[in-house]
Design an enzyme around this catalytic site. Sequence first.
Site, mmCIF file in Angstrom:
data_model
loop_
_atom_site.group_PDB
_atom_site.id
_atom_site.type_symbol
_atom_site.label_atom_id
_atom_site.label_comp_id
_atom_site.label_asym_id
_atom_site.label_seq_id
_atom_site.Cartn_x
_atom_site.Cartn_y
_atom_site.Cartn_z
ATOM 1 N N ASP A 13 -13.772 -83.545 -14.535
ATOM 2 C CA ASP A 13 -12.561 -83.456 -15.375
ATOM 3 C C ASP A 13 -11.319 -83.305 -14.514
ATOM 4 O O ASP A 13 -10.321 -84.006 -14.690
ATOM 5 C CB ASP A 13 -12.611 -82.219 -16.296
ATOM 6 C CG ASP A 13 -13.648 -82.349 -17.398
ATOM 7 O OD1 ASP A 13 -14.039 -83.483 -17.720
ATOM 8 O OD2 ASP A 13 -14.056 -81.292 -17.931
ATOM 9 N N ARG A 93 -9.188 -66.055 -16.627
ATOM 10 C CA ARG A 93 -8.119 -66.984 -17.016
ATOM 11 C C ARG A 93 -6.709 -66.472 -16.768
ATOM 12 O O ARG A 93 -5.866 -67.217 -16.259
ATOM 13 C CB ARG A 93 -8.294 -67.433 -18.482
ATOM 14 C CG ARG A 93 -9.623 -68.140 -18.763
ATOM 15 C CD ARG A 93 -9.911 -69.218 -17.757
ATOM 16 N NE ARG A 93 -11.173 -69.910 -18.030
ATOM 17 C CZ ARG A 93 -11.863 -70.570 -17.116
ATOM 18 N NH1 ARG A 93 -11.445 -70.595 -15.868
ATOM 19 N NH2 ARG A 93 -12.975 -71.178 -17.431
ATOM 20 N N ASP A 122 -10.340 -71.213 -23.565
ATOM 21 C CA ASP A 122 -9.718 -71.136 -22.244
ATOM 22 C C ASP A 122 -8.312 -71.732 -22.203
ATOM 23 O O ASP A 122 -7.422 -71.220 -21.538
ATOM 24 C CB ASP A 122 -10.619 -71.791 -21.195
ATOM 25 C CG ASP A 122 -11.870 -70.957 -20.940
ATOM 26 O OD1 ASP A 122 -11.746 -69.720 -20.990
ATOM 27 O OD2 ASP A 122 -12.944 -71.522 -20.713
ATOM 28 N N SER A 174 -23.131 -76.736 -19.332
ATOM 29 C CA SER A 174 -21.828 -76.470 -18.740
ATOM 30 C C SER A 174 -21.823 -75.020 -18.256
ATOM 31 O O SER A 174 -22.222 -74.112 -18.990
ATOM 32 C CB SER A 174 -20.755 -76.690 -19.815
ATOM 33 O OG SER A 174 -19.694 -75.790 -19.635
HETATM 34 N N1 ARG Z 1 -17.415 -68.492 -24.724
HETATM 35 C C1 ARG Z 1 -16.963 -67.966 -23.503
HETATM 36 C C2 ARG Z 1 -15.499 -67.626 -23.579
HETATM 37 O O1 ARG Z 1 -14.836 -68.109 -24.436
HETATM 38 C C3 ARG Z 1 -17.297 -68.854 -22.332
HETATM 39 C C4 ARG Z 1 -16.412 -70.038 -22.145
HETATM 40 C C5 ARG Z 1 -16.929 -70.909 -21.066
HETATM 41 N N2 ARG Z 1 -15.868 -71.682 -20.518
HETATM 42 C C6 ARG Z 1 -16.036 -72.772 -19.779
HETATM 43 N N3 ARG Z 1 -14.981 -73.355 -19.305
HETATM 44 N N4 ARG Z 1 -17.224 -73.262 -19.528
HETATM 45 O O2 ARG Z 1 -15.017 -66.863 -22.811
#
Ligand code: ARG
Length: 398
Positions: A13, A93, A122, A174
Amino acid sequence: MAKVVLAYSGGLDASVAVYWLKAEKGMDVVTFSADLGQGDELTPIAERALEVGAVSAHVSDLREKFVNEYILRALKAAATYEEGYPLATALGRPLIAAELVNVARKEGCQFVSHGCTGKGNDQVRIESSVFALAPDLKVVAPLREWNLKSRDEEIEYAEKHGINIPITREKPYSYDHNIWGISIECGVLEDPWNAPPEHAYLWTTRPEDAPDTPEEIEVGFTKGVPSSLNGKAMSALEIISALNTIGGKHGVGRYDQVENRLVGIKSREVYEAPAATILHKSLRAIEALVWSRDVMHFTGILSERYARLIYDGQWFTSLRENIDAFFDKAHEVSTGSVRVKLYKGSAVVTGRKSPHALYDMKLATYSPEDKFDHTAAEGFIKIWSLPMRGEARQKKGK
Ligand code: ARG
């Protein structure tokens, strides 16, 4: 020329995003990559960024900062989301956003960019944090704008435009890693009825295959901060790394939950977080010794709110700072040691001690050393039950 700083992980990405921002948006692209303990090599990441067309590539090791300014606050606030998620991804983040802002200032960028999807948390966390720190910056989110609907379409786009993409075998899941844990999504996990396949887990041994002999560890805390492991003084970062290894070996810290995202959807999430699991349990054991009943019961509401503010991308707010002030004060007495037994997926506290313990053996004991005034209980109960006796008479109509 418009200039953008892109959060760059080195993956597909992000690599396509560098090219896309340059070719489709006509921007100069600066990349930023952070080491939050995910274990990737950052040097090749910077080289790759330049290779796919970035004008400059910034990398920083943010592990200490991540631990001291983010993870430890979440630990002290007992922040876990819903069924136990220790918030590893969510905590990373705002730090990434803060560094994006720093790089944007240094490089004179007007735009900030990231490779987050349009249906996740995110994007909200990164963008809200950027706007909280630099309301004048603008965001461009390639994954919300481009018309590449799948990994295959992205690869096709990359091949068509001669973008040198990282040659990775397509992973069935992922992953997002950092030192506080791993988030695992996609593939067969999308059906919440499917058990997570064993190969989806990266850090933890299957509990059935973990050692048959339990391992006891001793975690020391100073004012709510992990400060020693098995009697040896260590930094919090070192303790977290060590506990990820030891806990992982014993299969500690797996989570499988259906989670409520901020953007309204429910998602099935699998997490591994051995150190976070052990440290949360250990600090709760210290708190139980040193905090009054009122403080302990009151923190519940603050912890729940703190977890939600991390999850919802509200890190750079006065709410977070104010709750931190409460926990910093409350943890002035949280010094002591906890013994934890690790065995086939479980981490059980088997002992705790603190020089500031409110626990008083002379009051608690059933032995002849007992100093509790039993006769005082009668009068206490008489007054305590006064309203109950009143209600009893009321029910009888008297
Ligand atoms: N559900 C979790 C969260 O919102 C994990 C998110 C995973 N993010 C990723 N870019 N793979 O914090």
